[in-house]
Write a protein that holds these residues in place. Structure first.
Motif, PDB file in Angstrom:
ATOM      1  N   LEU A  56      -8.498  -3.984  -8.826  1.00  0.00           N
ATOM      2  CA  LEU A  56      -7.662  -3.900  -7.624  1.00  0.00           C
ATOM      3  C   LEU A  56      -7.165  -5.278  -7.195  1.00  0.00           C
ATOM      4  CD1 LEU A  56      -9.756  -1.379  -5.469  1.00  0.00           C
ATOM      5  CD2 LEU A  56      -7.605  -0.898  -6.672  1.00  0.00           C
ATOM      6  N   ILE A  57      -7.901  -6.320  -7.570  1.00  0.00           N
ATOM      7  CA  ILE A  57      -7.560  -7.665  -7.131  1.00  0.00           C
ATOM      8  C   ILE A  57      -6.262  -8.158  -7.766  1.00  0.00           C
ATOM      9  CG2 ILE A  57      -8.689  -9.105  -8.875  1.00  0.00           C
ATOM     10  CD1 ILE A  57      -8.991  -9.479  -5.033  1.00  0.00           C
ATOM     11  N   THR A  58      -5.806  -7.523  -8.836  1.00  0.00           N
ATOM     12  CA  THR A  58      -4.563  -7.960  -9.475  1.00  0.00           C
ATOM     13  C   THR A  58      -3.334  -7.201  -8.954  1.00  0.00           C
ATOM     14  OG1 THR A  58      -4.860  -6.460 -11.356  1.00  0.00           O
ATOM     15  CG2 THR A  58      -5.782  -8.672 -11.564  1.00  0.00           C
ATOM     16  N   ILE A  59      -3.521  -6.330  -7.962  1.00  0.00           N
ATOM     17  CA  ILE A  59      -2.361  -5.788  -7.253  1.00  0.00           C
ATOM     18  C   ILE A  59      -1.619  -6.960  -6.611  1.00  0.00           C
ATOM     19  CG2 ILE A  59      -1.621  -4.393  -5.281  1.00  0.00           C
ATOM     20  CD1 ILE A  59      -3.952  -2.516  -5.857  1.00  0.00           C
ATOM     21  N   LYS A  60      -0.325  -6.996  -6.733  1.00  0.00           N
ATOM     22  CA  LYS A  60       0.440  -8.150  -6.261  1.00  0.00           C
ATOM     23  C   LYS A  60       0.410  -8.261  -4.738  1.00  0.00           C
ATOM     24  CE  LYS A  60       3.569  -8.530 -10.206  1.00  0.00           C
ATOM     25  NZ  LYS A  60       4.965  -8.604 -10.671  1.00  0.00           N
ATOM     26  N   LYS A  61       0.070  -9.458  -4.254  1.00  0.00           N
ATOM     27  CA  LYS A  61       0.056  -9.694  -2.813  1.00  0.00           C
ATOM     28  C   LYS A  61       1.433  -9.485  -2.196  1.00  0.00           C
ATOM     29  CE  LYS A  61      -3.657 -13.171  -2.926  1.00  0.00           C
ATOM     30  NZ  LYS A  61      -4.008 -14.571  -2.632  1.00  0.00           N
ATOM     31  N   SER A  62       2.464  -9.844  -2.954  1.00  0.00           N
ATOM     32  CA  SER A  62       3.831  -9.754  -2.435  1.00  0.00           C
ATOM     33  C   SER A  62       4.248  -8.330  -2.122  1.00  0.00           C
ATOM     34  CB  SER A  62       4.810 -10.372  -3.439  1.00  0.00           C
ATOM     35  OG  SER A  62       4.754  -9.691  -4.685  1.00  0.00           O
ATOM     36  N   HIS A  63       3.543  -7.340  -2.668  1.00  0.00           N
ATOM     37  CA  HIS A  63       3.890  -5.946  -2.416  1.00  0.00           C
ATOM     38  C   HIS A  63       3.397  -5.464  -1.054  1.00  0.00           C
ATOM     39  CE1 HIS A  63       4.419  -4.815  -6.963  1.00  0.00           C
ATOM     40  NE2 HIS A  63       5.250  -5.760  -6.552  1.00  0.00           N
ATOM     41  N   GLY A  64       2.525  -6.240  -0.412  1.00  0.00           N
ATOM     42  CA  GLY A  64       1.983  -5.800   0.874  1.00  0.00           C
ATOM     43  C   GLY A  64       1.189  -4.521   0.720  1.00  0.00           C
ATOM     44  N   TYR A  65       1.368  -3.595   1.659  1.00  0.00           N
ATOM     45  CA  TYR A  65       0.734  -2.282   1.516  1.00  0.00           C
ATOM     46  C   TYR A  65       1.474  -1.492   0.439  1.00  0.00           C
ATOM     47  CZ  TYR A  65      -2.138  -2.825   5.698  1.00  0.00           C
ATOM     48  OH  TYR A  65      -3.066  -3.258   6.608  1.00  0.00           O
ATOM     49  N   GLU A  66       0.737  -1.018  -0.548  1.00  0.00           N
ATOM     50  CA  GLU A  66       1.305  -0.157  -1.578  1.00  0.00           C
ATOM     51  C   GLU A  66       0.946   1.286  -1.256  1.00  0.00           C
ATOM     52  OE1 GLU A  66       0.493  -1.040  -5.615  1.00  0.00           O
ATOM     53  OE2 GLU A  66       1.627  -2.917  -5.597  1.00  0.00           O
ATOM     54  N   VAL A  67       1.962   2.110  -1.075  1.00  0.00           N
ATOM     55  CA  VAL A  67       1.765   3.512  -0.734  1.00  0.00           C
ATOM     56  C   VAL A  67       2.333   4.368  -1.857  1.00  0.00           C
ATOM     57  CG1 VAL A  67       2.249   5.353   0.916  1.00  0.00           C
ATOM     58  CG2 VAL A  67       1.933   2.988   1.719  1.00  0.00           C
ATOM     59  N   GLU A  68       1.522   5.261  -2.398  1.00  0.00           N
ATOM     60  CA  GLU A  68       1.964   6.218  -3.407  1.00  0.00           C
ATOM     61  C   GLU A  68       1.727   7.619  -2.862  1.00  0.00           C
ATOM     62  OE1 GLU A  68       1.444   5.073  -7.714  1.00  0.00           O
ATOM     63  OE2 GLU A  68      -0.174   3.876  -6.842  1.00  0.00           O
ATOM     64  N   VAL A  69       2.832   8.336  -2.636  1.00  0.00           N
ATOM     65  CA  VAL A  69       2.776   9.673  -2.055  1.00  0.00           C
ATOM     66  C   VAL A  69       3.294  10.678  -3.087  1.00  0.00           C
ATOM     67  CG1 VAL A  69       3.541  11.147  -0.163  1.00  0.00           C
ATOM     68  CG2 VAL A  69       3.181   8.693   0.216  1.00  0.00           C
ATOM     69  N   LEU A  70       2.619  11.790  -3.210  1.00  0.00           N
ATOM     70  CA  LEU A  70       3.025  12.826  -4.157  1.00  0.00           C
ATOM     71  C   LEU A  70       3.215  12.242  -5.554  1.00  0.00           C
ATOM     72  CD1 LEU A  70       5.563  14.839  -1.972  1.00  0.00           C
ATOM     73  CD2 LEU A  70       3.177  15.384  -2.447  1.00  0.00           C
ATOM     74  N   GLY A  71       2.196  11.525  -6.005  1.00  0.00           N
ATOM     75  CA  GLY A  71       2.226  10.967  -7.356  1.00  0.00           C
ATOM     76  C   GLY A  71       1.882  12.027  -8.374  1.00  0.00           C
ATOM     77  N   ILE A  72       2.818  12.923  -8.634  1.00  0.00           N
ATOM     78  CA  ILE A  72       2.572  14.073  -9.503  1.00  0.00           C
ATOM     79  C   ILE A  72       2.720  13.678 -10.966  1.00  0.00           C
ATOM     80  CG2 ILE A  72       3.337  16.392 -10.118  1.00  0.00           C
ATOM     81  CD1 ILE A  72       4.300  16.708  -7.248  1.00  0.00           C
TER      82      ILE A  72
END
Length: 393
Positions: A56-72
């Motif tokens: 999880l630590i390699t999620i980009k800081k520049s993306h801020g909050y990452e929200v994935e909704v209905l990831g079908i």
């Protein structure tokens, strides 16, 4: 015959494998599968929780909050549609049996899942993710002559759960940066296992879903915890090397020895991310998963009675390639408007490929990989194709 096929929709899971079938997964991200499922030392997505929570630590800081909704995500075996069409066109009992025998020895899978999540990597090098999973894992293998395994053999499940994980980076540890990750999960599932004989298939073809639910459904739930490390040494900085270790499924996820057992596995991986001109990113990774060979196979115990306990989990010495993963990810663009990544790899001895595309809020993914369902590579193979569609930002 449409009622026979409606089992997959009504029961949310039922038919497959011969004597052996793997079951050690909860979620297969199309992006990661396209890269050969090598993610232990990579991370970068909310779904890193399924490989190594430290990722999880390699999620980009520049993306801020990452929200994935209905990831079908939906996947199917290469010839699944042909088998379904042939069954749908069968008009009589004799034609139905003929179609099943014609496809004997093949393996068919269909999986539909949705993983929605909220993630963030903060400026203090603390990352977290919360996710909800709902999935249907349908498998099916016809047999030519029935016998102990039946005419249609089934190992399938419908399941879901809650996942919460976090990771924290500590600098200057043993001449490098060390990230520690922890996640917890609660899973509930209904599983279906049986070798359906000819009489069962024909007698209940108009209410097969109800019959299987009433006769073979087993419900279970359990808690699990995952631990992970991600080490970034200060050597070869231009290559950005990483070493990952994870221990997955600590807890009570044996589900009373029914299909869907999640064994405790020890996994390791290495990756490099050299800086390359004209592209956003390049990642090369290699994993060796389930180091201690904890994954078990489902084998028919030939119980003559019609109730749930027809299968047992047995230990099998899988060969090297079934533990080996390798992948390459090439990021072409990554900005607030468009993200495009090409993936390729090697999974259980066969090629994988995929593309990940995001245009503002719309996410599209496609990948292909080959599952090895036997105890050795080549014994029972199933080429699968995965399509993902979601909304996120």
């Amino acid at each position: 015959m449409k009622r026979l096929l409606s089992l997959s929709l009504i029961a949310l899971g039922t038919l497959v494998s011969a004597d052996i079938s793997t079951q050690e997964f909860l979620y297969k991200d199309a992006r990661i599968m396209g890269m050969g499922a090598a993610n232990t030392a990579v991370g970068g997505y909310s779904t890193s929780l399924f490989y190594n929570p430290a990722g999880l630590i390699t999620i980009k800081k520049s993306h801020g909050y990452e929200v994935e909704v209905l990831g079908i995500s939906a996947s199917a075996s290469q010839d699944m549609k042909t088998f379904v069409d042939d069954l749908d066109n069968a008009q009589t009992d004799q034609e139905t049996i003929a179609v099943i025998k014609q496809h004997a020895g093949e393996v068919y899978n269909a999986t539909v899942s949705n993983y929605s999540s909220l993630s963030r990597h903060t400026e203090d090098d603390l990352a977290f993710s919360i996710g909800l999973l709902a999935a249907v894992d349908i498998n099916l293998m016809p047999h030519a002559y029935g016998g102990a395994n039946g005419l249609l053999e089934t190992h399938s499940r419908v399941y879901g759960g809650v996942f919460v994980g976090g990771a924290k980076k500590f600098e200057q540890i043993a001449n490098g940066d060390l990230t520690v990750g922890v996640s917890v999960k609660y899973i509930t599932q209904n599983s279906y296992e049986a070798g359906l004989d000819e009489a069962e298939v024909l007698q209940h073809k108009d209410d097969l879903a109800t019959y299987i639910q009433d006769t073979y459904e087993v419900s279970n739930s359990g808690f699990g915890m995952d631990l992970g490390l991600l080490y970034e040494p200060y050597i070869l900085k231009q290559w950005h090397p990483k070493i990952g270790l994870s221990v997955m499924n600590i807890g009570t996820l044996n589900f009373d020895d029914v299909y869907g057992v999640q064994p405790i596995t020890f996994n390791m991986g290495i990756s490099v991310a050299p800086e390359v001109s004209y592209v956003d990113s390049l990642v090369i990774a290699v994993d060796y998963v389930d180091i201690t060979n904890e994954q078990q196979a489902r084998v028919r115990n030939y119980n003559p009675y019609r109730f749930q306990d027809q299968y047992d989990s047995v230990s099998i010495e899988y060969n090297f390639m079934q533990h080996f993963r390798a992948g390459l990810s090439l990021g072409l663009f990554d900005n607030k408007w468009i993200t495009t990544t090409l993936n390729a790899g090697l999974y259980q001895g066969a090629y994988t490929a995929g593309i990940d595309f995001q245009l503002t809020l719309l996410k599209l993914q496609f990948s292909t990989y080959q599952e090895q369902l036997g105890s050795t590579v080549g014994q029972l193979e199933d080429r699968r194709y995965v399509v993902g569609l979601g909304l996120g930002w």
